[in-house]
Structures are given as C-alpha cells and as structure tokens.
Design a protein around this motif. Structure first.
Motif, PDB file in Angstrom:
ATOM      1  N   TRP A   1       0.841  -1.173   0.000  1.00  0.00           N
ATOM      2  CA  TRP A   1       0.000   0.000   0.000  1.00  0.00           C
ATOM      3  C   TRP A   1       0.879   1.226   0.000  1.00  0.00           C
ATOM      4  CZ3 TRP A   1      -1.216   3.540   4.112  1.00  0.00           C
ATOM      5  CH2 TRP A   1      -2.266   4.386   3.822  1.00  0.00           C
ATOM      6  N   GLN A   2       0.826   2.006  -1.073  1.00  0.00           N
ATOM      7  CA  GLN A   2       1.672   3.185  -1.224  1.00  0.00           C
ATOM      8  C   GLN A   2       1.065   4.356  -0.468  1.00  0.00           C
ATOM      9  OE1 GLN A   2       3.020   3.873  -5.181  1.00  0.00           O
ATOM     10  NE2 GLN A   2       3.901   5.844  -4.689  1.00  0.00           N
ATOM     11  N   HIS A   3       1.769   4.838   0.543  1.00  0.00           N
ATOM     12  CA  HIS A   3       1.247   5.896   1.401  1.00  0.00           C
ATOM     13  C   HIS A   3       1.867   7.260   1.110  1.00  0.00           C
ATOM     14  CE1 HIS A   3       4.893   4.474   3.317  1.00  0.00           C
ATOM     15  NE2 HIS A   3       4.942   5.609   3.980  1.00  0.00           N
ATOM     16  N   VAL A   4       2.782   7.334   0.138  1.00  0.00           N
ATOM     17  CA  VAL A   4       3.385   8.593  -0.295  1.00  0.00           C
ATOM     18  C   VAL A   4       3.187   8.688  -1.801  1.00  0.00           C
ATOM     19  CG1 VAL A   4       5.479   9.977  -0.390  1.00  0.00           C
ATOM     20  CG2 VAL A   4       5.151   8.384   1.487  1.00  0.00           C
ATOM     21  N   LEU A   5       2.489   9.724  -2.251  1.00  0.00           N
ATOM     22  CA  LEU A   5       2.171   9.877  -3.666  1.00  0.00           C
ATOM     23  C   LEU A   5       2.438  11.302  -4.146  1.00  0.00           C
ATOM     24  CD1 LEU A   5      -1.351   8.215  -3.567  1.00  0.00           C
ATOM     25  CD2 LEU A   5       0.664   7.207  -4.604  1.00  0.00           C
ATOM     26  N   ILE A   6       2.811  11.436  -5.404  1.00  0.00           N
ATOM     27  CA  ILE A   6       2.869  12.740  -6.059  1.00  0.00           C
ATOM     28  C   ILE A   6       1.483  12.978  -6.645  1.00  0.00           C
ATOM     29  CG2 ILE A   6       3.901  14.081  -7.930  1.00  0.00           C
ATOM     30  CD1 ILE A   6       5.926  13.449  -5.773  1.00  0.00           C
ATOM     31  N   LEU A   7       0.863  14.108  -6.321  1.00  0.00           N
ATOM     32  CA  LEU A   7      -0.494  14.374  -6.785  1.00  0.00           C
ATOM     33  C   LEU A   7      -0.547  14.757  -8.261  1.00  0.00           C
ATOM     34  CD1 LEU A   7      -1.796  16.338  -3.684  1.00  0.00           C
ATOM     35  CD2 LEU A   7      -2.260  13.962  -4.293  1.00  0.00           C
ATOM     36  N   ASP A   8       0.383  15.624  -8.704  1.00  0.00           N
ATOM     37  CA  ASP A   8       0.364  16.109 -10.077  1.00  0.00           C
ATOM     38  C   ASP A   8       1.798  16.192 -10.604  1.00  0.00           C
ATOM     39  OD1 ASP A   8       0.030  17.429 -12.498  1.00  0.00           O
ATOM     40  OD2 ASP A   8      -1.166  19.060 -11.667  1.00  0.00           O
ATOM     41  N   GLU A   9       2.149  15.291 -11.511  1.00  0.00           N
ATOM     42  CA  GLU A   9       3.516  15.228 -12.049  1.00  0.00           C
ATOM     43  C   GLU A   9       3.913  16.517 -12.767  1.00  0.00           C
ATOM     44  OE1 GLU A   9       5.718  12.898 -11.599  1.00  0.00           O
ATOM     45  OE2 GLU A   9       4.483  11.304 -10.772  1.00  0.00           O
ATOM     46  N   SER A  10       2.947  17.202 -13.381  1.00  0.00           N
ATOM     47  CA  SER A  10       3.272  18.422 -14.129  1.00  0.00           C
ATOM     48  C   SER A  10       3.781  19.529 -13.202  1.00  0.00           C
ATOM     49  CB  SER A  10       2.063  18.903 -14.934  1.00  0.00           C
ATOM     50  OG  SER A  10       1.013  19.310 -14.072  1.00  0.00           O
ATOM     51  N   ILE A  11       3.344  19.528 -11.966  1.00  0.00           N
ATOM     52  CA  ILE A  11       3.840  20.511 -10.994  1.00  0.00           C
ATOM     53  C   ILE A  11       5.308  20.237 -10.693  1.00  0.00           C
ATOM     54  CG2 ILE A  11       3.657  21.307  -8.598  1.00  0.00           C
ATOM     55  CD1 ILE A  11       0.619  20.946  -8.867  1.00  0.00           C
ATOM     56  N   CYS A  12       5.674  18.972 -10.584  1.00  0.00           N
ATOM     57  CA  CYS A  12       7.080  18.602 -10.339  1.00  0.00           C
ATOM     58  C   CYS A  12       7.969  19.006 -11.511  1.00  0.00           C
ATOM     59  CB  CYS A  12       7.206  17.098 -10.105  1.00  0.00           C
ATOM     60  SG  CYS A  12       6.396  16.527  -8.610  1.00  0.00           S
ATOM     61  N   GLN A  13       7.442  18.907 -12.721  1.00  0.00           N
ATOM     62  CA  GLN A  13       8.222  19.274 -13.901  1.00  0.00           C
ATOM     63  C   GLN A  13       8.585  20.755 -13.895  1.00  0.00           C
ATOM     64  OE1 GLN A  13       5.559  17.872 -16.958  1.00  0.00           O
ATOM     65  NE2 GLN A  13       6.624  15.916 -17.129  1.00  0.00           N
ATOM     66  N   LYS A  14       7.718  21.586 -13.345  1.00  0.00           N
ATOM     67  CA  LYS A  14       7.934  23.035 -13.305  1.00  0.00           C
ATOM     68  C   LYS A  14       8.698  23.481 -12.058  1.00  0.00           C
ATOM     69  CE  LYS A  14       3.533  23.617 -15.640  1.00  0.00           C
ATOM     70  NZ  LYS A  14       2.140  23.978 -15.428  1.00  0.00           N
ATOM     71  N   CYS A  15       8.767  22.630 -11.066  1.00  0.00           N
ATOM     72  CA  CYS A  15       9.379  22.985  -9.781  1.00  0.00           C
ATOM     73  C   CYS A  15      10.890  23.172  -9.933  1.00  0.00           C
ATOM     74  CB  CYS A  15       9.095  21.899  -8.746  1.00  0.00           C
ATOM     75  SG  CYS A  15       9.811  22.231  -7.129  1.00  0.00           S
ATOM     76  N   LYS A  16      11.380  24.320  -9.512  1.00  0.00           N
ATOM     77  CA  LYS A  16      12.816  24.615  -9.587  1.00  0.00           C
ATOM     78  C   LYS A  16      13.548  24.143  -8.329  1.00  0.00           C
ATOM     79  CE  LYS A  16      12.717  27.429 -13.304  1.00  0.00           C
ATOM     80  NZ  LYS A  16      12.617  26.670 -14.509  1.00  0.00           N
ATOM     81  N   ALA A  17      12.933  24.310  -7.171  1.00  0.00           N
ATOM     82  CA  ALA A  17      13.595  24.025  -5.889  1.00  0.00           C
ATOM     83  C   ALA A  17      13.747  22.529  -5.624  1.00  0.00           C
ATOM     84  CB  ALA A  17      12.833  24.680  -4.748  1.00  0.00           C
ATOM     85  N   LYS A  18      12.728  21.758  -5.931  1.00  0.00           N
ATOM     86  CA  LYS A  18      12.710  20.308  -5.664  1.00  0.00           C
ATOM     87  C   LYS A  18      13.231  19.987  -4.248  1.00  0.00           C
ATOM     88  CE  LYS A  18      12.794  18.540 -10.397  1.00  0.00           C
ATOM     89  NZ  LYS A  18      11.819  19.442 -10.835  1.00  0.00           N
ATOM     90  N   GLN A  19      12.626  20.645  -3.275  1.00  0.00           N
ATOM     91  CA  GLN A  19      13.031  20.473  -1.879  1.00  0.00           C
ATOM     92  C   GLN A  19      12.857  19.048  -1.389  1.00  0.00           C
ATOM     93  OE1 GLN A  19      10.793  23.358   0.280  1.00  0.00           O
ATOM     94  NE2 GLN A  19      11.879  25.079  -0.592  1.00  0.00           N
ATOM     95  N   CYS A  20      11.944  18.309  -1.981  1.00  0.00           N
ATOM     96  CA  CYS A  20      11.710  16.928  -1.547  1.00  0.00           C
ATOM     97  C   CYS A  20      12.961  16.065  -1.724  1.00  0.00           C
ATOM     98  CB  CYS A  20      10.539  16.321  -2.306  1.00  0.00           C
ATOM     99  SG  CYS A  20      10.773  16.243  -4.099  1.00  0.00           S
ATOM    100  N   LEU A  21      13.801  16.408  -2.705  1.00  0.00           N
ATOM    101  CA  LEU A  21      15.012  15.617  -2.966  1.00  0.00           C
ATOM    102  C   LEU A  21      16.038  15.735  -1.846  1.00  0.00           C
ATOM    103  CD1 LEU A  21      15.538  16.342  -6.758  1.00  0.00           C
ATOM    104  CD2 LEU A  21      14.533  14.314  -5.715  1.00  0.00           C
ATOM    105  N   THR A  22      16.066  16.877  -1.179  1.00  0.00           N
ATOM    106  CA  THR A  22      17.062  17.083  -0.126  1.00  0.00           C
ATOM    107  C   THR A  22      16.476  17.006   1.279  1.00  0.00           C
ATOM    108  OG1 THR A  22      16.770  19.485  -0.305  1.00  0.00           O
ATOM    109  CG2 THR A  22      18.543  18.489  -1.589  1.00  0.00           C
ATOM    110  N   PHE A  23      15.181  17.199   1.416  1.00  0.00           N
ATOM    111  CA  PHE A  23      14.556  17.248   2.738  1.00  0.00           C
ATOM    112  C   PHE A  23      14.327  15.866   3.345  1.00  0.00           C
ATOM    113  CE2 PHE A  23      10.982  17.595   5.667  1.00  0.00           C
ATOM    114  CZ  PHE A  23      11.409  18.642   6.468  1.00  0.00           C
TER     115      PHE A  23
END
Length: 75
Positions: free
Chosen positions: A1-23
């Motif tokens: 059961w996947q309990h962590v999901l990305i809601l909208d991939e297109s938002i990630c494509q536009k994201c410059k900071a990508k804080q999730c990668l380091t946080f």
C-alpha cells in the motif's frame, strides 16, 4: 500500500527548488530520467516522519494502517 504519492507530475516538472530531494531523511524521492515522471517515489524506504507533507503541497502522505508501518527493533 503506497502511502506517499505525487499528486500532479506536471507541478514537479515546473518545480525549480525540488526540496523533496534534499529534505527527506531516507531518500524516498529521486530524480527520474523519464520526462513524464520527473520524480520516483521509493515509498518502501519511508520512515514515516511526515516531513514531505509539510515541505510540498503536491505530495500526498498518509500514515499507514496500524501494523503496516515501520517497525523499529532495539539491538
């Protein structure tokens, strides 16, 4: 059961900071080589700190049902 999901991939494509990668302390989020899916979610590595839901509104995090989450053993 996947309990962590990305809601909208297109938002990630536009994201410059990508804080999730380091946080994330356990490296649940990784950059992908696929254009349609900019981030991979390795949810099985999650230690259920819940920090991702605070750092990004595009991440859906919910604690797993009782008995299915992380088990910490002493020793």
């Amino acid at each position: 059961w996947q309990h962590v999901l990305i809601l909208d991939e297109s938002i990630c494509q536009k994201c410059k900071a990508k804080q999730c990668l380091t946080f994330c302390p356990s490296g649940v989020f990784r950059e992908s080589t696929e254009a349609k899916q900019p981030l991979m979610v390795l949810y099985k590595q999650c230690v259920e700190c819940g920090g991702c839901r605070l750092i990004c509104d595009n991440i859906d995090f919910s604690y797993p049902k009782g008995g299915y989450g992380v088990t910490f053993l002493e020793g």
